[in-house]
Write a protein that holds these residues in place. Structure first.
Motif, short mmCIF file in Angstrom:
data_model
loop_
_atom_site.label_atom_id
_atom_site.label_comp_id
_atom_site.label_asym_id
_atom_site.label_seq_id
_atom_site.Cartn_x
_atom_site.Cartn_y
_atom_site.Cartn_z
N ARG A 45 0.83 -1.21 0.00
CA ARG A 45 0.00 0.00 0.00
C ARG A 45 0.86 1.25 0.00
O ARG A 45 0.56 2.24 -0.67
CB ARG A 45 -0.94 0.00 1.21
N LYS A 46 1.94 1.24 0.73
CA LYS A 46 2.83 2.41 0.77
C LYS A 46 3.48 2.67 -0.59
O LYS A 46 3.85 3.79 -0.90
CB LYS A 46 3.91 2.24 1.85
N GLN A 47 3.59 1.63 -1.41
CA GLN A 47 4.13 1.79 -2.76
C GLN A 47 3.02 2.05 -3.77
O GLN A 47 3.26 2.04 -4.97
CB GLN A 47 4.91 0.54 -3.16
N LYS A 48 1.82 2.26 -3.27
CA LYS A 48 0.63 2.53 -4.09
C LYS A 48 0.30 1.36 -5.02
O LYS A 48 -0.27 1.54 -6.09
CB LYS A 48 0.79 3.82 -4.88
N ARG A 49 0.62 0.17 -4.59
CA ARG A 49 0.25 -1.04 -5.31
C ARG A 49 -0.98 -1.60 -4.60
O ARG A 49 -0.96 -2.62 -3.94
CB ARG A 49 1.43 -2.00 -5.32
N TYR A 50 -2.06 -0.86 -4.77
CA TYR A 50 -3.28 -1.10 -3.99
C TYR A 50 -3.94 -2.44 -4.27
O TYR A 50 -4.48 -3.05 -3.35
CB TYR A 50 -4.28 0.03 -4.23
N ALA A 51 -3.91 -2.90 -5.50
CA ALA A 51 -4.58 -4.17 -5.83
C ALA A 51 -3.93 -5.33 -5.08
O ALA A 51 -4.62 -6.18 -4.51
CB ALA A 51 -4.56 -4.40 -7.33
N LYS A 52 -2.60 -5.36 -5.06
CA LYS A 52 -1.91 -6.45 -4.36
C LYS A 52 -2.09 -6.32 -2.85
O LYS A 52 -2.28 -7.31 -2.15
CB LYS A 52 -0.42 -6.46 -4.74
N ALA A 53 -2.02 -5.10 -2.35
CA ALA A 53 -2.23 -4.87 -0.92
C ALA A 53 -3.63 -5.33 -0.52
O ALA A 53 -3.80 -6.02 0.49
CB ALA A 53 -2.04 -3.40 -0.58
N ALA A 54 -4.62 -4.98 -1.33
CA ALA A 54 -6.00 -5.37 -1.03
C ALA A 54 -6.15 -6.88 -1.01
O ALA A 54 -6.88 -7.43 -0.18
CB ALA A 54 -6.95 -4.75 -2.05
N GLU A 55 -5.46 -7.57 -1.90
CA GLU A 55 -5.50 -9.03 -1.95
C GLU A 55 -5.00 -9.62 -0.62
O GLU A 55 -5.61 -10.55 -0.08
CB GLU A 55 -4.63 -9.51 -3.11
N LEU A 56 -3.91 -9.08 -0.11
CA LEU A 56 -3.37 -9.59 1.17
C LEU A 56 -4.28 -9.24 2.34
O LEU A 56 -4.54 -10.08 3.21
CB LEU A 56 -1.96 -9.05 1.39
N TYR A 57 -4.76 -8.01 2.36
CA TYR A 57 -5.67 -7.62 3.43
C TYR A 57 -6.93 -8.48 3.41
O TYR A 57 -7.42 -8.91 4.44
CB TYR A 57 -6.07 -6.15 3.29
N PHE A 72 -6.73 -3.99 11.61
CA PHE A 72 -5.84 -3.18 10.79
C PHE A 72 -5.94 -3.58 9.31
O PHE A 72 -5.78 -2.75 8.43
CB PHE A 72 -4.40 -3.28 11.29
N SER A 73 -6.22 -4.85 9.05
CA SER A 73 -6.41 -5.28 7.67
C SER A 73 -7.74 -4.77 7.13
O SER A 73 -7.83 -4.43 5.95
CB SER A 73 -6.33 -6.80 7.57
N TYR A 74 -8.76 -4.73 7.97
CA TYR A 74 -10.02 -4.12 7.55
C TYR A 74 -9.79 -2.66 7.14
O TYR A 74 -10.24 -2.21 6.10
CB TYR A 74 -11.06 -4.15 8.67
N ARG A 75 -9.07 -1.96 7.97
CA ARG A 75 -8.77 -0.55 7.69
C ARG A 75 -7.92 -0.42 6.43
O ARG A 75 -8.18 0.43 5.57
CB ARG A 75 -8.05 0.07 8.88
N GLY A 76 -6.90 -1.26 6.29
CA GLY A 76 -6.05 -1.23 5.11
C GLY A 76 -6.83 -1.51 3.84
O GLY A 76 -6.59 -0.91 2.80
N LEU A 77 -7.79 -2.43 3.93
CA LEU A 77 -8.63 -2.74 2.79
C LEU A 77 -9.45 -1.52 2.36
O LEU A 77 -9.58 -1.23 1.16
CB LEU A 77 -9.55 -3.92 3.13
N ILE A 78 -9.94 -0.79 3.31
CA ILE A 78 -10.68 0.45 3.01
C ILE A 78 -9.76 1.46 2.32
O ILE A 78 -10.14 2.07 1.32
CB ILE A 78 -11.30 1.03 4.29
N CYS A 80 -7.17 0.86 0.56
CA CYS A 80 -6.88 0.38 -0.80
C CYS A 80 -8.04 0.65 -1.74
O CYS A 80 -7.82 1.07 -2.89
CB CYS A 80 -6.55 -1.12 -0.78
N LYS A 81 -9.24 0.43 -1.27
CA LYS A 81 -10.42 0.71 -2.10
C LYS A 81 -10.47 2.18 -2.46
O LYS A 81 -10.78 2.53 -3.59
CB LYS A 81 -11.71 0.29 -1.38
N ILE A 82 -10.15 3.03 -1.51
CA ILE A 82 -10.11 4.47 -1.79
C ILE A 82 -9.01 4.79 -2.79
O ILE A 82 -9.21 5.56 -3.73
CB ILE A 82 -9.93 5.28 -0.49
N GLY A 83 -7.85 4.18 -2.61
CA GLY A 83 -6.72 4.41 -3.51
C GLY A 83 -6.99 3.95 -4.93
O GLY A 83 -6.53 4.55 -5.90
N LEU A 84 -7.74 2.86 -5.05
CA LEU A 84 -8.07 2.34 -6.39
C LEU A 84 -9.10 3.21 -7.05
O LEU A 84 -9.20 3.34 -8.23
CB LEU A 84 -8.56 0.90 -6.30
#
Length: 84
Positions: A45-57, A72-78, A80-84
């Protein structure tokens, strides 16, 4: 986890994927897996690779939703969705 994190930071997607798959296969029963995948998702997510981050979350949310760090994964998923 550390080697997968290194591959993520170096941009080695193939190496990171292989290490993450191995991590999941070998340590799925270990409650710390949720933390490890969450941290790897954060690195993506920090590298703005939101799709892969969302997959892990999403994996954490689906497989370890009862673990203390899953929120924290729930939050990270949110994020990522915003970033995408």
């Amino acid at each position: 986890m550390g080697l997968a994190l290194l591959d993520i930071c170096l941009g080695d997607q193939v190496g990171a994927d292989a290490k993450i798959d191995s991590l999941i296969a070998q340590y799925a029963e270990d409650e710390r897996s949720s933390e490890a995948l969450g941290q790897l998702g954060y690195a993506y997510r920090k590298q703005k690779r939101y799709a892969k981050a969302a997959e892990l979350y999403q994996s954490v949310v689906e497989n370890w939703s009862d673990k203390p760090r899953a929120i924290f994964s729930y939050r990270g998923l949110i994020y990522c969705k915003i970033g995408l």
